[in-house]
Design a protein around this motif. Structure first.
Motif, PDB file in Angstrom:
ATOM      1  N   ALA A 113       0.832  -1.205   0.000  1.00 45.64           N
ATOM      2  CA  ALA A 113       0.000   0.000   0.000  1.00 45.64           C
ATOM      3  C   ALA A 113       0.869   1.258   0.000  1.00 45.64           C
ATOM      4  CB  ALA A 113      -0.927  -0.006   1.210  1.00 45.64           C
ATOM      5  N   GLY A 114       1.937   1.266   0.820  1.00 46.34           N
ATOM      6  CA  GLY A 114       2.821   2.426   0.834  1.00 46.34           C
ATOM      7  C   GLY A 114       3.443   2.683  -0.517  1.00 46.34           C
ATOM      8  N   ALA A 115       3.860   1.617  -1.188  1.00 50.15           N
ATOM      9  CA  ALA A 115       4.404   1.772  -2.542  1.00 50.15           C
ATOM     10  C   ALA A 115       3.347   2.309  -3.492  1.00 50.15           C
ATOM     11  CB  ALA A 115       4.943   0.431  -3.028  1.00 50.15           C
ATOM     12  N   ALA A 116       2.093   1.861  -3.303  1.00 50.95           N
ATOM     13  CA  ALA A 116       1.005   2.351  -4.162  1.00 50.95           C
ATOM     14  C   ALA A 116       0.726   3.826  -3.899  1.00 50.95           C
ATOM     15  CB  ALA A 116      -0.257   1.518  -3.914  1.00 50.95           C
ATOM     16  N   TRP A 117       0.727   4.241  -2.632  1.00 48.67           N
ATOM     17  CA  TRP A 117       0.536   5.669  -2.331  1.00 48.67           C
ATOM     18  C   TRP A 117       1.591   6.506  -3.046  1.00 48.67           C
ATOM     19  CZ3 TRP A 117       0.480   4.879   3.718  1.00 48.67           C
ATOM     20  CH2 TRP A 117      -0.649   4.135   4.083  1.00 48.67           C
ATOM     21  N   TRP A 118       2.826   6.071  -2.912  1.00 48.90           N
ATOM     22  CA  TRP A 118       3.937   6.819  -3.526  1.00 48.90           C
ATOM     23  C   TRP A 118       3.797   6.863  -5.042  1.00 48.90           C
ATOM     24  CZ3 TRP A 118       7.861   4.769  -6.722  1.00 48.90           C
ATOM     25  CH2 TRP A 118       8.902   5.645  -7.016  1.00 48.90           C
ATOM     26  N   ALA A 119       3.500   5.725  -5.659  1.00 50.59           N
ATOM     27  CA  ALA A 119       3.421   5.658  -7.115  1.00 50.59           C
ATOM     28  C   ALA A 119       2.250   6.477  -7.653  1.00 50.59           C
ATOM     29  CB  ALA A 119       3.298   4.197  -7.563  1.00 50.59           C
ATOM     30  N   VAL A 120       1.083   6.352  -7.028  1.00 44.41           N
ATOM     31  CA  VAL A 120      -0.098   7.067  -7.516  1.00 44.41           C
ATOM     32  C   VAL A 120       0.063   8.566  -7.322  1.00 44.41           C
ATOM     33  CG1 VAL A 120      -2.565   7.428  -7.159  1.00 44.41           C
ATOM     34  CG2 VAL A 120      -1.650   5.104  -7.218  1.00 44.41           C
ATOM     35  N   GLU A 121       0.486   8.983  -6.131  1.00 45.47           N
ATOM     36  CA  GLU A 121       0.709  10.414  -5.891  1.00 45.47           C
ATOM     37  C   GLU A 121       1.734  10.976  -6.871  1.00 45.47           C
ATOM     38  OE1 GLU A 121      -0.011  10.951  -1.075  1.00 45.47           O
ATOM     39  OE2 GLU A 121       1.992  10.522  -1.847  1.00 45.47           O
ATOM     40  N   GLY A 122       2.829  10.248  -7.045  1.00 43.65           N
ATOM     41  CA  GLY A 122       3.874  10.726  -7.944  1.00 43.65           C
ATOM     42  C   GLY A 122       3.409  10.822  -9.379  1.00 43.65           C
ATOM     43  N   ALA A 123       2.645   9.819  -9.841  1.00 40.80           N
ATOM     44  CA  ALA A 123       2.161   9.826 -11.220  1.00 40.80           C
ATOM     45  C   ALA A 123       1.204  10.982 -11.455  1.00 40.80           C
ATOM     46  CB  ALA A 123       1.490   8.492 -11.542  1.00 40.80           C
ATOM     47  N   ILE A 124       0.246  11.178 -10.536  1.00 36.81           N
ATOM     48  CA  ILE A 124      -0.722  12.265 -10.693  1.00 36.81           C
ATOM     49  C   ILE A 124      -0.008  13.611 -10.687  1.00 36.81           C
ATOM     50  CG2 ILE A 124      -2.656  13.461  -9.592  1.00 36.81           C
ATOM     51  CD1 ILE A 124      -3.642  10.760  -8.594  1.00 36.81           C
ATOM     52  N   SER A 125       0.901  13.784  -9.744  1.00 34.63           N
ATOM     53  CA  SER A 125       1.607  15.053  -9.626  1.00 34.63           C
ATOM     54  C   SER A 125       2.467  15.330 -10.853  1.00 34.63           C
ATOM     55  CB  SER A 125       2.469  15.035  -8.359  1.00 34.63           C
ATOM     56  OG  SER A 125       2.911  16.323  -8.016  1.00 34.63           O
ATOM     57  N   TRP A 126       3.180  14.306 -11.334  1.00 37.63           N
ATOM     58  CA  TRP A 126       4.039  14.490 -12.508  1.00 37.63           C
ATOM     59  C   TRP A 126       3.213  14.827 -13.746  1.00 37.63           C
ATOM     60  CZ3 TRP A 126       4.790  11.318 -17.009  1.00 37.63           C
ATOM     61  CH2 TRP A 126       5.879  11.714 -17.799  1.00 37.63           C
ATOM     62  N   LEU A 127       2.104  14.128 -13.929  1.00 36.22           N
ATOM     63  CA  LEU A 127       1.255  14.395 -15.088  1.00 36.22           C
ATOM     64  C   LEU A 127       0.604  15.773 -15.012  1.00 36.22           C
ATOM     65  CD1 LEU A 127      -0.366  10.876 -15.418  1.00 36.22           C
ATOM     66  CD2 LEU A 127       1.111  11.966 -17.112  1.00 36.22           C
ATOM     67  N   ALA A 128       0.469  16.302 -13.794  1.00 36.60           N
ATOM     68  CA  ALA A 128      -0.110  17.634 -13.620  1.00 36.60           C
ATOM     69  C   ALA A 128       0.943  18.733 -13.701  1.00 36.60           C
ATOM     70  CB  ALA A 128      -0.841  17.714 -12.282  1.00 36.60           C
ATOM     71  N   GLY A 129       2.211  18.355 -13.931  1.00 40.06           N
ATOM     72  CA  GLY A 129       3.252  19.360 -14.114  1.00 40.06           C
ATOM     73  C   GLY A 129       4.204  19.507 -12.954  1.00 40.06           C
ATOM     74  N   ALA A 130       4.412  18.457 -12.179  1.00 44.69           N
ATOM     75  CA  ALA A 130       5.319  18.531 -11.041  1.00 44.69           C
ATOM     76  C   ALA A 130       6.765  18.328 -11.473  1.00 44.69           C
ATOM     77  CB  ALA A 130       4.939  17.477 -10.000  1.00 44.69           C
ATOM     78  N   VAL A 131       7.682  18.809 -10.640  1.00 43.36           N
ATOM     79  CA  VAL A 131       9.112  18.566 -10.805  1.00 43.36           C
ATOM     80  C   VAL A 131       9.639  18.104  -9.449  1.00 43.36           C
ATOM     81  CG1 VAL A 131      11.356  19.564 -11.320  1.00 43.36           C
ATOM     82  CG2 VAL A 131       9.347  20.300 -12.608  1.00 43.36           C
ATOM     83  N   VAL A 132      10.119  16.864  -9.383  1.00 42.80           N
ATOM     84  CA  VAL A 132      10.578  16.293  -8.123  1.00 42.80           C
ATOM     85  C   VAL A 132      11.943  15.650  -8.344  1.00 42.80           C
ATOM     86  CG1 VAL A 132      10.023  14.767  -6.203  1.00 42.80           C
ATOM     87  CG2 VAL A 132       8.174  15.791  -7.535  1.00 42.80           C
ATOM     88  N   PRO A 133      12.984  16.130  -7.678  1.00 42.37           N
ATOM     89  CA  PRO A 133      14.315  15.526  -7.833  1.00 42.37           C
ATOM     90  C   PRO A 133      14.332  14.075  -7.373  1.00 42.37           C
ATOM     91  CG  PRO A 133      14.445  17.669  -6.736  1.00 42.37           C
ATOM     92  CD  PRO A 133      12.998  17.299  -6.790  1.00 42.37           C
ATOM     93  N   ALA A 134      15.278  13.310  -7.903  1.00 41.61           N
ATOM     94  CA  ALA A 134      15.371  11.888  -7.579  1.00 41.61           C
ATOM     95  C   ALA A 134      15.580  11.661  -6.086  1.00 41.61           C
ATOM     96  CB  ALA A 134      16.509  11.247  -8.374  1.00 41.61           C
TER      97      ALA A 134
END
Length: 670
Positions: free
Chosen positions: A22-43
């Motif tokens: 579930a934690g991996a899913a939270w991270w993946a879903v949040e990251g995907a939505i944010s990136w597709l909405a125009g986010a920039v997050v360093p590695a």
């Protein structure tokens, strides 16, 4: 008892495994939505968030699995998924002190649980169903938050727990509707993933953060010995909080050392109280009403880089900037900016730069729940979205080292440390760390657009952190100047250090800058200028000057051509009056009322300062005897007020012309 213990142990282990997923899913879903909405997050930040999500998921899974296994039955996939979905929502709702919102959220989740469990398929399909429900719930919460926050309806108050509790159910309802056509869980999950992927490709708009590169430069370099131009903008920096200008705390030792080899202007002011018009005036030599990059007074179509509705016009392509002037003189031009909000390329200030590096440090269009939760224990965790000054230095110096030989350079550097959020990093947090109640205040967001008197402890905390951030920025400035000296690019350079505007720290009941009344904390800025050559002038200059005077000074020092319409003059020959202006910000009016429903204009005349608003307000201050602008003299000196008001209108309403024309049209005060 033994069976119950085994049930708890088995459930806890099963919950632990489920929590990791579930934690991996939270991270993946949040990251995907944010990136597709125009986010920039360093590695590095992605790694931190992943570790936090997975760790919290494991803890919650262990507890929930053990609780579900207490009755001696193995917890089902749907039940585990919904329990972890509630834990995920609780991370978002958690806001100590007090547990009112948290209790309301748990009550709402418990009320909706039977329906959610029925829609979730109860215990069928085990692991596959667990993954399906987890993804549905997380995606529903993430998309719901993004849509609500994006329409100026932030989740606050009672809405927050109720909406967060209901969103997972919305995802299950959508899945149930699909289930009317596709009944097998596996096939439905595959179909929904494919549909999500197609929607992402069609609707997603990831942000490109690579620097802009424009190789155009005039073919003929300027004559040998033409100076480099180094322009440093200390974003959100008020002069009176710098030790260079007499402030008690040692906030700017490196600027002070630099000022000893330069000209320090004591009466420098910005013509605007926020980033875009301030920098546009710096780059064009014009006031905001002339260059046009200013508040529009109304909502405009489109969104800014960080998803906010537009309230301002960009600098028009027809404007001639400092970078364009020097590019046409044969300069290699580069800009490295931390303020991605209003120095981003969309705002027109990249014109003329061969390299324009405006990448965000951290742009999250969807704030991760785990990050919000972690800030209650570590308030500075991923708090600053802007690139730090050392990172800006590194990028600028790399470009400088790679610049082709035989041409001078224009290097523009923008630091962002003093901007809110006000929480100084170690080791610059010493002034704040020792204050009473510092821990509690660090967790509280003291930034507000409301005009209200802050408690003395709150003002002290804001000020101490602001000062610490000034010191952090000053250290980076010192490193940049040392690097220029080490490269042999200091002695013959024109080096200018200034600020686009200042900041309220509780004066007049205000904090921040944009939209506030144009008192001195937002207009009085530092300006330190080192002229080229070993025998350049040094000392203190008390003549009133402004950011509009920087471009003419650069033109004079480099032999470039002065663009038409410039209102500034060379810094050592300024005769024009100092002015400032700001239009209405519709965001502030719509959210905070009539206090902000006014445009503001300012004129300086010697020690006197006139403030005029579109609501008919007139305020006159004698800054020599009343530097805090407490005693309004407008009614006591009506003739002076009327005369200055007439000059103010003539200065800002004059048709396009030179600064000399503006100066000649002034009405002298008897």
């Amino acid at each position: 008892m033994r069976e119950r213990f085994q049930g708890v142990l088995t459930g806890a282990l099963r919950g632990l495994a489920a929590g990791l997923v579930a934690g991996a899913a939270w991270w993946a879903v949040e990251g995907a939505i944010s990136w597709l909405a125009g986010a920039v997050v360093p590695a590095l930040v992605l790694g931190q968030l992943a570790a936090l999500d997975v760790g919290l998921g494991a803890v919650f899974g262990l507890v929930i699995g053990g609780a579900l296994g207490f009755g001696g039955r193995r917890p089902g996939g749907a039940a585990l998924a919904l329990g972890l979905a509630a834990a995920y929502g609780l991370l978002r709702v958690w806001e100590p002190p007090g547990l009112g919102a948290e209790a309301l959220f748990l009550a709402a989740s418990a009320t909706l649980a039977p329906l959610a469990l029925a829609l979730g398929g109860r215990d069928r399909d085990g692991g596959l169903r667990f993954l399906h429900v987890t993804l549905l719930a997380t995606a529903a919460v993430g998309l719901g938050e993004l849509l609500l926050e994006g329409h100026d309806a932030p989740l606050t108050g009672i809405r927050l727990p109720l909406v967060i509790a209901a969103l997972p159910l919305a995802g299950l309802v959508a899945d149930a509707l699909v289930g009317l056509v596709v009944r097998r869980h596996g096939a439905r999950l595959a179909l929904e993933l494919v549909a999500a992927g197609v929607a992402a490709l069609v609707l997603g708009h990831p942000l490109g953060s690579a620097p802009l590169d424009d190789p155009i430069v005039t073919a003929v370099p300027p004559p040998a010995g033409t100076p480099d131009v180094i322009l440093v903008s200390l974003d959100t920096t008020r002069a009176d909080h710098l030790s260079t200008y007499g402030y008690a705390r040692e906030t700017s030792p490196h600027l002070t050392a630099f000022a000893a080899d330069a000209l320090r202007f004591t009466e420098a002011r910005s013509p605007a109280a926020w980033t875009l018009p301030g920098h546009a005036s710096l780059f064009t030599g014009m006031y905001p009403s002339r260059h046009g990059a200013r508040l529009a007074g109304a909502w405009l179509p489109g969104e800014s880089i960080d998803g906010r509705r537009r309230v301002a016009f960009p600098l028009a392509p027809s404007a001639v900037t400092l970078a364009e002037v020097l590019r046409d003189r044969g300069y290699q031009t580069g800009a490295f900016v931390a303020n991605f909000s209003y120095l981003y390329r969309d705002w027109g200030l990249a014109q003329g730069f061969a390299r324009y590096d405006d990448a965000p440090g951290l742009l999250l269009r969807l704030s991760p729940h785990a990050m919000r939760f972690a800030r209650h224990f570590a308030p500075g965790f991923l708090l600053k979205p802007f690139r730090a000054a050392p990172e800006i230095n590194a990028a600028a110096l790399t470009w400088l080292d790679q610049a082709p030989a035989g041409r001078p350079v224009l290097l523009f550097v923008n630091y962002m440390e003093p901007h809110q959020p006000w929480l100084a990093p170690a080791p610059y947090d010493g002034w704040a760390r020792g204050l009473p109640d510092a821990t509690r205040l660090a967790e509280k967001n003291l930034y507000t657009h409301e005009v209200r008197d802050l408690r003395e402890s709150e003002r002290a905390f804001i000020t101490a952190n602001y000062d610490g951030q000034l010191a952090a920025m000053d250290a980076a400035l010192g490193e940049l100047l040392d690097a220029l000296r080490a490269r042999g690019r200091y002695e013959n350079a024109l080096v200018i250090v200034t600020a686009d505007h200042g900041e309220f720290l509780g004066e007049h009941g205000q904090v921040g800058h944009i939209g506030r009344m144009l008192y001195e904390p937002v207009l009085h800025v530092p300006l330190v200028v080192k002229l080229p050559g070993a025998d350049h002038r040094r000392g203190v200059v008390e003549t009133p000057v402004q950011l509009v005077d920087v471009l003419p000074t650069v033109v004079e020092a480099t032999g470039a051509t002065l663009p038409a319409g410039v209102q500034g003059e060379p810094l050592l020959a300024v005769t024009h009056a100092s002015l400032a202006e700001e239009e209405i910000n519709p965001f502030l009016v719509s959210h905070y009322g009539e206090t902000y429903n006014r445009g503001v204009r300012v004129l300086y005349d010697g020690d006197y300062k006139l403030i005029s608003t579109t609501r008919g307000e007139r305020m006159l201050f004698d800054l020599a005897h009343d530097p805090e602008e407490v005693h309004d003299l407008a009614e006591r000196e009506p003739e002076r007020t009327t005369s200055l008001l007439r000059r103010l209108h003539e200065a800002l309403d004059t048709p396009v012309g030179t600064a000399q024309a503006v100066a000649e049209n002034r009405i002298e005060v008897k």
